[in-house]
Design a protein around this motif. Structure first.
Motif, PDB file in Angstrom:
ATOM      1  N   GLN A 146      -0.025   7.587   8.837  1.00 53.25           N
ATOM      2  CA  GLN A 146      -0.785   6.820   9.815  1.00 53.25           C
ATOM      3  C   GLN A 146      -1.585   7.710  10.435  1.00 53.25           C
ATOM      4  O   GLN A 146      -1.618   8.758  10.743  1.00 53.25           O
ATOM      5  N   VAL A 204       8.779   3.915   0.945  1.00 52.79           N
ATOM      6  CA  VAL A 204       7.534   3.445   1.374  1.00 52.79           C
ATOM      7  C   VAL A 204       7.685   3.572   3.067  1.00 52.79           C
ATOM      8  O   VAL A 204       6.337   3.789   3.498  1.00 52.79           O
ATOM      9  N   GLU A 205       8.468   3.569   3.683  1.00 49.97           N
ATOM     10  CA  GLU A 205       8.484   3.551   5.214  1.00 49.97           C
ATOM     11  C   GLU A 205       8.018   5.120   5.631  1.00 49.97           C
ATOM     12  O   GLU A 205       7.602   5.219   6.474  1.00 49.97           O
ATOM     13  N   ARG A 257       4.459   5.307   4.957  1.00 48.57           N
ATOM     14  CA  ARG A 257       3.848   4.606   6.081  1.00 48.57           C
ATOM     15  C   ARG A 257       3.666   5.651   7.290  1.00 48.57           C
ATOM     16  O   ARG A 257       2.533   5.910   7.768  1.00 48.57           O
ATOM     17  N   TYR A 258       4.887   6.190   7.678  1.00 49.99           N
ATOM     18  CA  TYR A 258       5.074   7.097   8.820  1.00 49.99           C
ATOM     19  C   TYR A 258       3.879   8.250   8.759  1.00 49.99           C
ATOM     20  O   TYR A 258       3.200   8.800   9.683  1.00 49.99           O
ATOM     21  N   GLY A 302       5.000  -1.552  -2.698  1.00 48.17           N
ATOM     22  CA  GLY A 302       5.447  -1.588  -0.926  1.00 48.17           C
ATOM     23  C   GLY A 302       4.267  -0.880  -0.349  1.00 48.17           C
ATOM     24  O   GLY A 302       3.982  -1.392   0.678  1.00 48.17           O
ATOM     25  N   ALA A 303       3.684   0.429  -0.826  1.00 45.82           N
ATOM     26  CA  ALA A 303       2.661   1.058  -0.163  1.00 45.82           C
ATOM     27  C   ALA A 303       1.371   0.185   0.002  1.00 45.82           C
ATOM     28  O   ALA A 303       0.698  -0.059   0.975  1.00 45.82           O
ATOM     29  N   GLU A 304       0.973  -0.473  -1.159  1.00 47.16           N
ATOM     30  CA  GLU A 304      -0.116  -1.553  -1.164  1.00 47.16           C
ATOM     31  C   GLU A 304       0.037  -2.689  -0.269  1.00 47.16           C
ATOM     32  O   GLU A 304      -0.982  -2.963   0.482  1.00 47.16           O
ATOM     33  N   ALA A 305       1.172  -3.205  -0.184  1.00 46.79           N
ATOM     34  CA  ALA A 305       1.569  -4.356   0.781  1.00 46.79           C
ATOM     35  C   ALA A 305       1.372  -4.061   2.163  1.00 46.79           C
ATOM     36  O   ALA A 305       0.827  -4.710   3.088  1.00 46.79           O
ATOM     37  N   LEU A 306       1.475  -2.601   2.510  1.00 46.61           N
ATOM     38  CA  LEU A 306       1.320  -2.079   3.845  1.00 46.61           C
ATOM     39  C   LEU A 306      -0.182  -1.633   4.076  1.00 46.61           C
ATOM     40  O   LEU A 306      -0.617  -1.175   5.118  1.00 46.61           O
ATOM     41  N   GLY A 307      -1.136  -1.693   2.807  1.00 43.01           N
ATOM     42  CA  GLY A 307      -2.489  -1.095   2.981  1.00 43.01           C
ATOM     43  C   GLY A 307      -2.392   0.170   3.179  1.00 43.01           C
ATOM     44  O   GLY A 307      -3.412   0.926   3.728  1.00 43.01           O
ATOM     45  N   LEU A 308      -1.559   1.179   2.833  1.00 43.47           N
ATOM     46  CA  LEU A 308      -1.451   2.448   2.705  1.00 43.47           C
ATOM     47  C   LEU A 308      -2.635   3.301   1.862  1.00 43.47           C
ATOM     48  O   LEU A 308      -2.713   2.650   0.805  1.00 43.47           O
TER      49      LEU A 308
END
Lengths: 130, 130, 130, 130, 130, 130, 130, 130
Positions: free
Chosen positions: C129, C121-122, C125-126, C22-28
């Protein structure tokens, strides 16, 4: 179990006395401490180091003197109760909460709308039971 | 000399951008960090852990999530600049100042009436000169 | 903002992979670490220091070797996610949570009944950022 | 040599009393402390801060109140004895062990199958001899 | 996972090289550090601060200079391996072990009769696996 | 082995440059840091925070700004070299030495009568050898 | 001024008693502490946790039990005196010295050839004078 | 509120006595501590460890012995008052100030031209009021 509680924040109501009397009535072995709560004396705390014409430096000097006391007492306490009033900005209260957070010192925050002093006493009774 | 500066406090003016642009214009090797400054996102930071009906617990949850970020960034910084605005209670700003004081982390406080961002940049230039 | 997250606890489901993907998919920009999650290898971690006949000392020896890795990784992390499963006693998970609490390291606990990996994961992301 | 021992973990047997009576019989100068061991009172520890409908937040609130006591007592102790029972998950016990490990506080773990309370007393006698 | 290992103690055999070569052969991402192991140079480490006639002060001076290096390297390491030889008193080795214990730094002690360098390498492989 | 050395104290001779050039000539992997050594700039370091009429507060303000830099650099260093000159009171030098002592940071003190810069370089070469 | 001195190391001569009697004769307000100095009891310190067939684990167990005492006492002391004898390897003495060095605890080391107990007492008299 | 104040620095005037008498006259619950202020005794503090021909090592030895006392007393104090005189270099005073700064210990510095001992007493009265 003996315990030390630092009471931080609002200085215009009798909340400190209410908690102390409640604890005393239950015979709890608790020492309560706080900053100097006489507002005028607190603002003048640094004046003995030399009168300052600029209010910025007068405040700075007094803050330094007050910190000698509060730093020592917060670090010696087992719990800090921080009460925010509704009239003032209460930066000192929030500052003390941040100070506790960084030290890992347990603290509880109260707000003016709550009438929870009996509850605080109840928690102190629970925490310090043999 | 590279340097990390955490910018704490008021989120309704562009003071962060002004300081960052000033530092950039001088070519200073400074990384600026801060809490999430989007007010609505910050209040909702904990909602992903489960929606809360009571605002007390919603705030509590969001504060916990925000603290993961701010704690890490304050501890990684070399200097914290705390700006108090004139409209809000700014407990977060005062909390961060107390947090810094307990860690022995250097911090500077600014108030709304001051127009001292060029001066802050000047101090950063001085501090990080080779 | 780069970030390191230690994933502690349950080793019989794919929750670690789900969060990482999930983290990878968001590019974190997040590095995930964990204890060695191969159960048999973990139980045998200390065997190279000498075979032990008594299971007590075999466990003791392996725990010591595993602690070299986990101690280092927990202390290097910015956040610890502790997941309790429903089949085992999960003392390691609770131990890691206590370890974090004493260090003042932020940690989040998850339980098996929750399906909250997208939420974790959310939150990552928060938190990370720019 | 006076000494403080925190007794952590299982609350459904009389192991605390056995160790305390053994130490008393030998005249050892040891203070024993522990969390509140009345299960119902412990679960309700936070109720005075306001009744909570959701069990999650009730547990959370009580855990915070209990931590005020346990954190203080563990940090004040010279040794922690952690006893795991056989009926429950004992996360608190494992949490306390992790807390001790991170602080570098000496701790001993006991399991239900052991009948080693006389031995614990023997070790306390040895450790505190003049 | 990258890792730093400080190799302390005995300087009259090739045990450091054996461990380093073993780690290299497995492609482990490990940095090895140690005190200066040239005995004569180590004894003369402080001579540049001024020649001393009394051997007590020469030793004292060299110990101070050597400590600049060893203190830095031990504190930067993730693991310390302490090897006791059979010919000398090895106070430095025991001193380093005590230093690690006080810092909570993980350390492993080896004795001359053991031929466990392949095992040490095996443990390093286990500890640093991805 | 890379290394960071903070050079504290006397600012009226070229001792810093001599040590740096010596280290460079030997190809040592050392980063040298120091306070701002331009005397006038250092005295004016706080002027950007607002001009002060009283020299006490001007000094106080500049000391605070200088401390942001020196505190960071001393804490990041592996070794501090403190040089006392013969003309001035050198309170800053002695202050830095006390600061190091309290942190457990290794430091070496030099006095004006000594011509030991080649020796300092020699010690740095010894300390940082591979 | 009251003071606590931990006496570490050699256990086969009466050096502890000599220092204690000297301090008493001068009426100094000093508390002396030490490890358990009965050699056989010390080696058997862990036996109450279960008899061990392998001497390695017996030693390990006893070392753990002894450390509960010594760690507490060293950390509570103001000064540690470490005496190396001439017959044994004295790893414990060197270990304690390293432990003190890492904690920043002041310590003095003595060697068998010195007959300096009156001097140690003299230093204690000086250090604790009103 | 009881309080401990360490008086550092100048030893050629009676400033310590003046502050102590002022505090006593007000009935303040304050313990005052300081280094050994007998100059000759202080310089000879290390002589009991063996006479030294070179003044460098005599000074070094005495400094080490004096540090046992001062380190303990500064760390035990709640406030340090550092007085700089006008005749000497006062490196010890500046060293103590730096030591306090690194520990986060509150300290006040006084200079010879100030006649502020009554003010210091006033501040102590304020700080320690119930």
């Amino acid at each position: 179990m003996s315990f030390t509680v630092y009471l931080s924040g609002e200085i215009h109501t009798s909340w400190r006395e209410e908690i102390q009397q409640g604890a005393e009535a239950l015979g709890l072995d608790i020492t309560f401490t706080s900053a100097v709560t006489d507002h005028a004396a607190s603002d003048a705390a640094g004046d003995h180091l030399g009168a300052q014409e600029q209010s910025f430096w007068r405040d700075h000097q007094s803050a330094k003197v007050n910190a000698i006391r509060t730093k020592t007492l917060i670090e010696q306490s087992d719990l800090v109760v921080v009460r925010f009033g509704d009239k003032y900005k209460q930066w000192n209260a929030a500052f003390d909460a941040g100070y506790c957070a960084a030290l890992g010192k347990p603290y509880v925050t109260l707000h003016a709308e709550d009438i929870i002093h009996p509850q605080v006493v109840e928690i102190l009774r629970y925490t310090t039971q043999a």
